[in-house]
Scaffold this motif. Structure first.
Motif, PDB file in Angstrom:
ATOM      1  N   GLU A  30     -17.095  18.913 -18.856  1.00  0.00           N
ATOM      2  CA  GLU A  30     -16.831  18.259 -17.588  1.00  0.00           C
ATOM      3  C   GLU A  30     -16.878  19.289 -16.472  1.00  0.00           C
ATOM      4  O   GLU A  30     -16.657  20.473 -16.685  1.00  0.00           O
ATOM      5  N   SER A 174     -18.955   5.360 -15.868  1.00  0.00           N
ATOM      6  CA  SER A 174     -19.232   6.789 -15.705  1.00  0.00           C
ATOM      7  C   SER A 174     -19.700   7.078 -14.289  1.00  0.00           C
ATOM      8  O   SER A 174     -20.160   6.191 -13.563  1.00  0.00           O
ATOM      9  N   ASP A 175     -19.580   8.333 -13.889  1.00  0.00           N
ATOM     10  CA  ASP A 175     -19.956   8.747 -12.538  1.00  0.00           C
ATOM     11  C   ASP A 175     -20.980   9.868 -12.623  1.00  0.00           C
ATOM     12  O   ASP A 175     -20.641  11.019 -12.878  1.00  0.00           O
ATOM     13  N   GLU A 176     -22.251   9.528 -12.408  1.00  0.00           N
ATOM     14  CA  GLU A 176     -23.313  10.532 -12.485  1.00  0.00           C
ATOM     15  C   GLU A 176     -23.287  11.491 -11.300  1.00  0.00           C
ATOM     16  O   GLU A 176     -23.756  12.616 -11.393  1.00  0.00           O
ATOM     17  N   PHE A 183     -13.191   7.731 -12.993  1.00  0.00           N
ATOM     18  CA  PHE A 183     -14.330   7.393 -13.838  1.00  0.00           C
ATOM     19  C   PHE A 183     -14.023   7.813 -15.272  1.00  0.00           C
ATOM     20  O   PHE A 183     -13.052   8.535 -15.536  1.00  0.00           O
ATOM     21  N   THR A 184     -14.849   7.349 -16.188  1.00  0.00           N
ATOM     22  CA  THR A 184     -14.673   7.657 -17.602  1.00  0.00           C
ATOM     23  C   THR A 184     -16.009   8.062 -18.203  1.00  0.00           C
ATOM     24  O   THR A 184     -17.026   7.423 -17.926  1.00  0.00           O
ATOM     25  N   ASN A 185     -16.003   9.112 -18.981  1.00  0.00           N
ATOM     26  CA  ASN A 185     -17.188   9.527 -19.726  1.00  0.00           C
ATOM     27  C   ASN A 185     -17.016   9.133 -21.196  1.00  0.00           C
ATOM     28  O   ASN A 185     -15.895   9.117 -21.718  1.00  0.00           O
ATOM     29  N   TYR A 186     -18.144   8.839 -21.850  1.00  0.00           N
ATOM     30  CA  TYR A 186     -18.111   8.364 -23.222  1.00  0.00           C
ATOM     31  C   TYR A 186     -19.050   9.211 -24.081  1.00  0.00           C
ATOM     32  O   TYR A 186     -20.105   9.639 -23.616  1.00  0.00           O
ATOM     33  N   TYR A 196     -24.091  11.840 -26.194  1.00  0.00           N
ATOM     34  CA  TYR A 196     -23.763  11.064 -25.006  1.00  0.00           C
ATOM     35  C   TYR A 196     -24.692   9.856 -24.893  1.00  0.00           C
ATOM     36  O   TYR A 196     -25.863   9.929 -25.282  1.00  0.00           O
TER      37      TYR A 196
END
Length: 433
Positions: A30, A174-176, A183-186, A196
């Motif tokens: 991150e 998600s936030d590119e 936001f959340t990443n997976y 990813y």
């Protein structure tokens, strides 16, 4: 930049009670500028939230002055939000606690250094930009492969599109751009790798309890995984049975049986009798059977073995030259296959060695007033052959396919030195068990 002019300011959250918040260390890659703010959870009201702000010690210092400005979207400018002069204890520790805590937003800080005489050291003034983001504790309660409604994905399914549905709590999009305050990443994670998703297909914008992800099929590798949802703050979901997900091949081993037609086209021989006199022979009476065994399957391709045998009978006359006889060729091949068009089309590359039998193979001339005169004695010999080629296999369903291929066969014939090399185009149909 000169280290004396730079302070590393980090704004984080801490809590008197960490157990109810399920705070975990950050493991996914991150951006370093992520800073935590208020914990949004059912237990947040019961905890005393603190925001420590620390910086690098500059040696013998009388005090520091700390100014924090918040970016105002309306005026598009920074406005003073917090100012503080350090006490002797705070100066020595290079640490303060901001109260009230900073709300989510974009900030910049200014730290002024006053020496032991109380004089401002302007060249040591440090500036930094940081972001305070809302911190949520994501939860994953179910991971589902919608094609079969189970927590497993089959790499060899032709209907597979890499889509996975995730349900839980605090599952934000998600936030590119890395600009959102929440936001959340997976990602799928096991001991060997992190994968990813390629994109988000659908999202529950109202309740943030469900999200549909699509992964690139070429990046998926078989194994046992956990689906991790990681918040902007670094908090992430637990690795538990509810988040477990399996990627595998539905069939660990493929076994293909195929039958078809081949047409040996003689390219060259030591005496060029065939190529000079006959050119390209007409279609012979031919048949081929091919067995393929694929025990090694990976996302980058399949590895296996094949055995092929063809029979061709020639009866051909041109330019008063007669060519007749039989050819039987059997080969053992090493096979590599790669999938295309959502695994409906496979490219097959193979090479190997075998034996070839020339049976009653005869070249003769039809001479007027004399009759048929053989160029040489009838050839009956068993020789070593080498084969290399490629083919394309198209699956009409999960089992039935058609294959078109082209091989080159080289023959090491010590007796007669007749046929040295020929092309072997083929067309067949098969069934995968």
């Amino acid at each position: 930049m000169d280290n004396k002019k730079t302070f590393s300011a980090l704004l984080i959250l801490s809590s008197v009670f960490l157990m109810p918040l399920n705070i975990y260390p950050q493991e996914a890659e991150e951006p370093a500028q992520i800073v935590l703010s208020e914990i949004q959870s059912e237990n947040a009201a019961e905890n005393k939230i603190k925001q420590p702000f620390s910086w690098e010690n500059m040696g013998d210092v009388l005090k520091y002055e700390i100014l924090i400005e918040r970016y105002d979207e309306k005026t598009q400018s920074y406005v003073q939000h917090f100012f503080h002069e350090t006490t002797p204890e705070e100066t020595e520790a290079c640490l303060i606690y901001i109260n009230p805590i900073l709300p989510p937003g974009n900030y910049r800080s200014q730290i002024k250094v006053f020496n032991i005489l109380g004089i401002l050291e302007e060249d040591l003034t440090a500036y930094d930009n940081f972001t305070v983001r809302r911190a949520y504790n994501p939860e994953v309660t179910n991971v589902n492969y919608p094609l079969y409604m189970i927590s497993a994905l089959y790499l060899d399914d032709i209907d597979n599109d890499g889509i996975i549905e995730v349900t839980g709590k605090n599952l934000f999009i998600s936030d590119e751009t890395n600009q959102s305050l929440e936001f959340t990443n997976y990602y799928l994670k096991n001991e060997k790798r992190i994968i990813y998703p390629e994109k988000i297909i659908d999202h529950d914008d109202k309740n943030n309890k469900k999200i549909t992800l699509q992964f690139n099929m070429k990046e998926l590798e078989s194994g046992e995984y956990h689906l991790i949802a990681q918040d902007a703050s670094g908090l992430h979901s637990e690795e538990n049975p509810e988040s477990h997900f399996t990627i595998k091949f539905k069939k660990l081993i493929d076994f293909d049986v195929e039958a078809g037609y081949v047409c040996p086209i003689i390219l060259h021989n030591t005496e060029n009798i065939v190529t000079d006199q006959l050119g390209s022979p007409a279609l012979p009476l031919s048949a081929q059977i091919k067995l393929t065994f694929i025990p090694f399957k990976h996302s980058w391709g399949y590895l296996g073995f094949a055995s092929s045998t063809f029979f061709s009978h020639f009866e051909y006359e041109k330019n008063k030259t007669i060519f007749n006889g039989n050819i039987i060729n059997s080969n053992f091949l090493v096979v590599y296959q790669t999938a295309m068009l959502k695994r409906r089309l496979f490219l097959d590359f193979h090479a190997g060695a075998g034996i070839i039998l020339f049976n009653n193979l005869l070249f003769s001339a039809n001479i007027p007033d004399i009759g048929i005169v053989p160029y040489r004695e009838t050839l009956n010999t068993l020789s070593l052959s080498f084969t290399a080629g490629a083919s394309a296999m198209y699956y009409f369903n999960k089992r039935f396919y058609c294959e078109a291929g082209l091989d080159y066969v080289f023959v090491n014939n010590n007796k007669g030195s007749l046929i040295i090399g020929f092309l072997l185009p083929s067309l067949g149909a098969g069934w995968q068990f």
